[in-house]
Design a protein around this motif. Sequence first.
Motif, PDB file in Angstrom:
ATOM      1  N   UNK A 177      34.199  42.172  45.764  1.00  0.00           N
ATOM      2  CA  UNK A 177      34.415  42.433  44.343  1.00  0.00           C
ATOM      3  C   UNK A 177      35.904  42.273  44.044  1.00  0.00           C
ATOM      4  N   UNK A 178      36.221  42.145  42.775  1.00  0.00           N
ATOM      5  CA  UNK A 178      37.614  41.981  42.362  1.00  0.00           C
ATOM      6  C   UNK A 178      37.837  42.715  41.044  1.00  0.00           C
ATOM      7  N   UNK A 179      38.750  43.672  41.036  1.00  0.00           N
ATOM      8  CA  UNK A 179      39.114  44.406  39.831  1.00  0.00           C
ATOM      9  C   UNK A 179      40.636  44.374  39.692  1.00  0.00           C
ATOM     10  N   UNK A 242      46.549  47.795  27.610  1.00  0.00           N
ATOM     11  CA  UNK A 242      45.826  47.698  28.883  1.00  0.00           C
ATOM     12  C   UNK A 242      44.781  46.590  28.822  1.00  0.00           C
ATOM     13  N   UNK A 243      44.534  46.012  29.978  1.00  0.00           N
ATOM     14  CA  UNK A 243      43.449  45.039  30.112  1.00  0.00           C
ATOM     15  C   UNK A 243      42.898  45.135  31.537  1.00  0.00           C
ATOM     16  N   UNK A 244      41.636  44.819  31.670  1.00  0.00           N
ATOM     17  CA  UNK A 244      40.984  44.885  32.984  1.00  0.00           C
ATOM     18  C   UNK A 244      40.139  43.644  33.190  1.00  0.00           C
ATOM     19  N   UNK A 245      40.284  43.037  34.357  1.00  0.00           N
ATOM     20  CA  UNK A 245      39.478  41.887  34.760  1.00  0.00           C
ATOM     21  C   UNK A 245      38.547  42.326  35.882  1.00  0.00           C
ATOM     22  N   UNK A 246      37.275  41.961  35.783  1.00  0.00           N
ATOM     23  CA  UNK A 246      36.304  42.290  36.818  1.00  0.00           C
ATOM     24  C   UNK A 246      35.604  41.012  37.253  1.00  0.00           C
ATOM     25  N   UNK A 247      35.547  40.823  38.560  1.00  0.00           N
ATOM     26  CA  UNK A 247      34.950  39.585  39.051  1.00  0.00           C
ATOM     27  C   UNK A 247      34.496  39.677  40.491  1.00  0.00           C
ATOM     28  N   UNK A 248      34.302  38.520  41.081  1.00  0.00           N
ATOM     29  CA  UNK A 248      33.824  38.440  42.460  1.00  0.00           C
ATOM     30  C   UNK A 248      34.470  37.254  43.164  1.00  0.00           C
ATOM     31  N   UNK A 249      34.619  37.409  44.478  1.00  0.00           N
ATOM     32  CA  UNK A 249      35.124  36.331  45.340  1.00  0.00           C
ATOM     33  C   UNK A 249      34.049  36.054  46.380  1.00  0.00           C
ATOM     34  N   UNK A 263      46.513  34.486  47.705  1.00  0.00           N
ATOM     35  CA  UNK A 263      46.959  33.755  46.518  1.00  0.00           C
ATOM     36  C   UNK A 263      46.748  34.576  45.245  1.00  0.00           C
ATOM     37  N   UNK A 264      45.629  35.314  45.163  1.00  0.00           N
ATOM     38  CA  UNK A 264      45.401  36.181  44.001  1.00  0.00           C
ATOM     39  C   UNK A 264      46.538  37.185  43.870  1.00  0.00           C
ATOM     40  N   UNK A 265      46.917  37.787  44.985  1.00  0.00           N
ATOM     41  CA  UNK A 265      47.987  38.787  44.963  1.00  0.00           C
ATOM     42  C   UNK A 265      49.316  38.170  44.543  1.00  0.00           C
ATOM     43  N   UNK A 266      49.559  36.936  44.961  1.00  0.00           N
ATOM     44  CA  UNK A 266      50.802  36.263  44.557  1.00  0.00           C
ATOM     45  C   UNK A 266      50.807  35.983  43.057  1.00  0.00           C
ATOM     46  N   UNK A 275      55.106  38.894  32.408  1.00  0.00           N
ATOM     47  CA  UNK A 275      54.655  39.624  31.214  1.00  0.00           C
ATOM     48  C   UNK A 275      55.147  41.067  31.183  1.00  0.00           C
ATOM     49  N   UNK A 276      56.118  41.387  32.046  1.00  0.00           N
ATOM     50  CA  UNK A 276      56.747  42.721  32.072  1.00  0.00           C
ATOM     51  C   UNK A 276      55.693  43.829  32.059  1.00  0.00           C
ATOM     52  N   UNK A 277      54.813  43.778  33.044  1.00  0.00           N
ATOM     53  CA  UNK A 277      53.729  44.752  33.112  1.00  0.00           C
ATOM     54  C   UNK A 277      53.543  45.229  34.548  1.00  0.00           C
ATOM     55  N   UNK A 278      52.673  46.202  34.711  1.00  0.00           N
ATOM     56  CA  UNK A 278      52.290  46.681  36.030  1.00  0.00           C
ATOM     57  C   UNK A 278      50.840  46.283  36.291  1.00  0.00           C
ATOM     58  N   UNK A 279      50.554  45.916  37.528  1.00  0.00           N
ATOM     59  CA  UNK A 279      49.197  45.480  37.863  1.00  0.00           C
ATOM     60  C   UNK A 279      48.735  46.140  39.153  1.00  0.00           C
ATOM     61  N   UNK A 280      47.452  46.435  39.205  1.00  0.00           N
ATOM     62  CA  UNK A 280      46.830  46.935  40.433  1.00  0.00           C
ATOM     63  C   UNK A 280      45.584  46.110  40.722  1.00  0.00           C
TER      64      UNK A 280
END
Length: 376
Positions: A177-179, A242-249, A263-266, A275-280
Amino acid sequence: MIKEKLGQIRRDLHRIPEIGFQEFKTQQYLLNVLSQFPNERIEIKTWKTGIFVLVNGINPTKTIGYRADIDGLPITEETDYDFQSEHPGYMHACGHDFHMTIALGILSHFVENPVDDHVLFLFQPAEEGPGGAEPMLNSEVAKDWKPDIVTALHISPELPVGTVATKPGLLFANTSELFIDLKGKGGHAAYPHTTNDMVVAACSLVTQLQTVVARNVDPLDSAVITIGKITGGTVQNIIAENARLEGTIRTLSVQSMDKVKERIEALVRGVEIGYSCKATIDYGSMYHQVFNEETLTMEFMEFISANTDFTVQECKEAMTGEDFGYMVEQIPGFMFWLGVDSSYGLHHAKLMPDEEAIHVAVELMSKYITFKATQK
């Protein structure tokens, strides 16, 4: 167990779908059915919402394992059945009601027709998530009752009843999964220059993610990144904080899964800067590939051809995810597709498998396990 009884069991189970590790009614129903078998022939141990059932052999030298998953999906049923789900918003849309019923039919056969070897049935919770196979196999019960080989099936709506499909080696993909959560700075739509818009950031990231497979995975390998859901913002005139992406690999190799995640993490780090934001990032449930032990799988396919009237065919590997992969990572074994001839596919609200396939599977696996129990 007679055909009518198995049909009723399947319909009873279809009415009570429950999601992973919440299969309380399902577990109790299975235990009620198991209580009807002679207790001198079987031993039963529970684990969370799952069940281990050992059918003792007459002169055992090994233990043959058979796994059936028991959970349902958060899907609202749209079939024409008069035994539809009684749990609103949930359905056995992946055929696990079939899987459980088939396992009970095979189990009944070996209670009535004991063989030399032990036969262990694993009624496994949480296959659809968060994953029950690995912790079940690592449980204290499994340390005492670990099979020497293990098998399982999955219904295939595309195949006709009486057809079995499998292949040696890789059958199902590695999945994850990918969030991704993005946090920026919200504000009034009239003053965008004072904000950091996470809808824009999310859209940009989705576009960038589509380059990962095209430019980082060997063209002779296969991988998929799908973003199936995006949420962000509150109303039309406020810039989203805020925004959230949900997906699958999904990948056909462990190496590609590692590369895709790298590559996703990069790219996410780049979005944070740009975009001057924080991501998890949260990868949620991750399933190991189903890799069929080659000798056992070929033997199984040859057994079907030589000893049954059923059709067996070699299929291609699929991007499907299955946590049975954790079992065959530790124990020699294989999984196969069972034809059930439904107009609608897996995870569809109108999935209606042909119940005749239950009896095909019970007959086939009773014969095959009997054959394996004669091998020393």
